[in-house]
Each structure stands twice: as structure tokens, then as C-alpha cells.
Design an enzyme around this catalytic site. Structure first.
Site, short mmCIF file in Angstrom:
data_model
loop_
_atom_site.label_atom_id
_atom_site.label_comp_id
_atom_site.label_asym_id
_atom_site.label_seq_id
_atom_site.Cartn_x
_atom_site.Cartn_y
_atom_site.Cartn_z
N ASP A 95 55.76 54.15 40.48
CA ASP A 95 56.00 54.61 39.12
C ASP A 95 54.46 54.94 38.68
OD1 ASP A 95 57.47 55.01 36.69
OD2 ASP A 95 55.73 53.50 35.96
N GLU B 179 55.81 58.94 41.79
CA GLU B 179 56.01 59.68 40.85
C GLU B 179 54.85 60.31 40.27
OE1 GLU B 179 57.63 59.23 36.47
OE2 GLU B 179 56.34 57.77 37.05
#
Length: 404
Positions: free
Chosen positions: A105, A139
Site C-alpha cells: 500500500d 500501489e
């Protein structure tokens, strides 16, 4: 759970939030009963393990993006070897449990060399133990003119024998074709189409296919009220196309129903204490109620196209056909063929498929079972041609495994 899924042939990819810790509530108690404050997590991190407080507010500055606080979340100082080791230890622990990989993330908010060092610690440790290296994807939300881009992370993990794919957010724009946003239409997805009407790496400025993780929606973009289960058959058809075409590593979001945009802050179906409820899926996209699991991956159009993608892997798009509007068809070499009708009425056409002659069973209506078709029968004639009559909002898909 990891062992059970692994036994069923399903690998677990962990959503690893390693750039930052939490900021709300502070002080607070974690789900496992641990007391914490924004910059103090007893036994794990203390104030000296975080970057000095500043706000991410300048995407033209790499230092601001990577060393300041995203949404006021305390930013871990991954410049410290001790912090990198703690993060690596966490990922190693999960890998030893049997997880297949990690989605990192907010990867663009971690300096590239520091993230590479973390992945290196993980890869070298696991390789030394004779364990497989995890699949990793990062990401990285792109934006024109920004200081930090997806290209900066191409080499993540390579020096330690691994690799990392990267999210390709530009791909989400495909949903506009299926929703006819701004007059767009699906015939513009022709890989060899004219300027403005072509889908390709070059035309869209996409990452290389072997680096890209692609999706029509993820847990963030879904809250922008773009294409989703709420669009019913349109969403199904978009997923048929995504899984039928060869670009990227495809990702399907399996989510819950909420009211967009007024219900964007709603979490997953949970009890009064905040514990996520066991999954009970809606029977269809159309019947999903607010606060209910949708389970998009179980929809027959999506579920059955996953198998199609495996069968046709390694082949190109051939025999493209379209009606210059919202009906298309194409083959994947001689391994598979799809036709999609997004028009408001039935479309009839005779189309070359490149498939061997024979009778095939449409995957989307049941496929081949016990030597017979459970749903629609598709005949490929001696010339390799299919004559179809596709109802509005429907599709057909056949592959080499569905020939009777």
C-alpha cells in the site's frame, strides 16, 4: 485460513500497509487489544521511528511525497535500518505462514531504495530458507507532472532475485467506454484502431504489460462512483472484456454494497463491536442491498472468464470485429473467442473466429458439462466463422476446452 485456501489452490495476497501507522483514534486500542498513540506503539515503534511531522501537499516534490504524512498518518522513517528490518520481519512472518505475496500500500510514499532494501531482506531470508519468493505488487497512483512515478519502481526487488508489478490506474478508464461517458464506446478498444479509437500500451501511455496490475475498480476507485456492480450487465461485460484481452495481470475486487457517494465512509458489514461479519453473498449484483457482501468474483460472467484467461494465455488478439459503436468480437489466437453486445438492441453478425470448426459451449451460460452444453451452443463452421445473435447487454465466450 491461509492453509485452507492454499489447499484449495487459492493463494492469499496480503494488503501490507508499511508506509505509515494510524492516526485515529489517538490514543486508541488496536483490534488485538494493544494500546497505542499516534507516534507510540509499545514494543514496536516509538516517536524516533517516524519522520518529523509534515503534510504531503506537494506532488512535485519527491521529499514531500515520501517523507511527510499522507492524510496525517504518522510516516515511518524507512531511512532507518531498524525500521526497515521490523517491516521486513513482519512480511517474513507472513510468508512463513504461507501467504503467496503482498500488495504494498502507498508504495510511492516510500523512497525507492528503501523499499528495495525491505524487499531484499525478505527475499534473501526466504531464499536462504528454501522458500519461494512472494509475488509483490506496488500501489503507485500515477499523476501527470508528479515527481514520483511508477517508472521509478521498476527495479524493486530485482537485486535480491525478485520483482514487483505495479498498479496501472489509467486502465480504469476502460469503464468509461462501457458506460458511454462523454460519448465513448467499446469499439474504441480495438488494439489496432485509429488514433483516439485504440487500446494499446502506446496509445494509452500504459506500463509494460509484464509490469502492470490492471482493474476496472479497486477499493479506492470504487468510492469515486465509477463502474461497479451497480451497473449490472454493463459491469459484467466490462469484466468479460478485461479478462479476455491479454494486457496486464488482472485483478477483481470483491466488495460490499454501500451508497455512493453519500455512504463512502461506511466500512464492511460488521457487528456492533466492529468485527467484520461472516461473508454471506447477495444472489446477484441487482439484488445486493446496502451493507451486504456483493462477492463480484462469484458472478458467472466473471468466474467463468477466469478460466478462459488461463486457456488463452500467450496468444494475441486476432480477428477483431466491431460495429463502430458498442458491439465487438475478437479471438485469442486459435484458443478462444468472445463477442460482446453493449448496444440497446440485439446485434446479429457473421464473424471470423480463428477457432477450429466444431460445436462449442458458451462459458458465460454454463459451458461444457458431461459432454453437453449447459447453456448456449456456439457453432464454428468449416470456414472458422460464427453466426451470432446477441441480445442487448450480453456476451458469449468459447475456448478450446468448451468444444464438444
Amino acid at each position: 485460513m491461509v492453509s485452507r485456501c492454499d489447499a484449495a489452490g487459492v493463494g492469499i495476497i496480503v494488503d501490507a500497509v508499511i508506509n505509515h501507522m494510524t492516526n485515529y483514534p489517538s490514543p486508541g486500542v488496536g483490534s488485538n487489544g494493544t494500546d497505542y498513540t499516534k507516534y507510540n506503539y509499545p514494543g514496536l515503534y516509538g516517536p524516533s521511528d517516524f519522520h518529523p511531522a509534515c503534510t504531503v501537499n506537494n506532488y512535485q516534490s519527491a521529499a514531500n511525497v515520501q517523507d511527510c504524512e499522507l492524510f496525517s498518518l504518522p510516516d515511518l522513517n524507512t531511512g532507518l535500518a531498524s525500521v526497515r528490518q521490523k517491516i521486513a520481519d513482519y512480511l517474513i512472518m507472513l510468508a512463513r505462514m504461507g501467504v503467496a505475496g503482498f500488495r504494498i500500500d502507498a508504495a510511492k510514499h516510500i523512497q525507492q531504495v528503501e523499499l528495495d532494501d525491505i524487499l531484499g531482506r525478505v527475499n534473501l531470508t526466504l531464499a536462504g530458507e528454501g522458500k519461494p519468493l512472494p509475488y509483490v505488487f506496488l500501489e503507485v497512483v500515477g499523476g501527470g507532472g508528479e515527481a514520483v512515478t511508477a517508472y521509478d519502481y521498476y527495479g524493486a526487488g530485482y537485486s535480491s532475485g525478485g520483482a514487483a508489478d505495479i498498479t496501472e490506474f489509467t486502465f480504469v478508464g476502460v469503464g468509461n467506454k462501457f458506460r458511454n461517458v462523454n460519448g465513448e464506446h467499446i469499439s474504441q478498444l480495438n488494439p489496432n484502431g485509429p488514433p483516439g479509437g485504440q487500446f494499446s500500451e502506446a496509445a494509452w501511455g500504459l506500463l509494460p504489460t509484464d509490469k502492470a496490475v490492471v482493474f476496472l475498480q479497486n477499493h479506492d476507485t470504487q468510492h469515486n462512483c465509477g463502474i461497479s456492480f451497480r451497473h449490472g450487465d454493463t459491469f459484467r461485460l466490462a469484466n468479460v472484456w478485461m479478462l479476455a484481452q491479454p494486457y496486464g495481470y488482472t485483478s477483481i475486487l470483491s466488495s460490499y454494497a454501500f451508497d455512493c457517494p453519500v455512504g463512502n465512509a461506511m466500512g464492511p458489514p460488521s457487528d456492533a463491536d466492529g468485527w467484520t461479519n461472516p461473508v454471506t453473498c447477495a444472489t446477484s449484483f441487482e439484488t445486493a442491498m446496502i451493507g451486504q457482501w456483493v462477492c463480484e468474483h462469484r458472478d458467472p460472467y466473471i468466474r467463468n472468464m477466469v478460466g478462459f484467461r488461463r486457456v488463452v494465455a500467450g496468444t494475441d488478439i486476432n480477428h477483431w470485429w466491431d460495429n463502430r459503436d458498442d458491439a465487438i468480437a475478437f479471438s485469442r489466437g486459435d484458443k478462444g473467442f468472445v463477442a460482446i453486445n453493449r448496444e440497446s438492441s440485439t446485434v446479429s453478425a457473421s464473424v471470423a473466429t480463428g477457432m477450429p470448426p466444431g460445436t462449442y459451449c458458451d462459458l458465460l451460460t454454463g459451458g461444457l458439462a458431461g459432454g453437453a452444453c449447459e447453456g448456449t451452443t456456439v457453432v464454428v463452421d468449416a470456414a472458422g466463422t460464427v453466426q451470432f445473435n446477441l441480445a442487448s447487454g450480453s456476451a458469449i465466450a468459447i475456448d478450446a476446452t468448451t468444444r464438444r
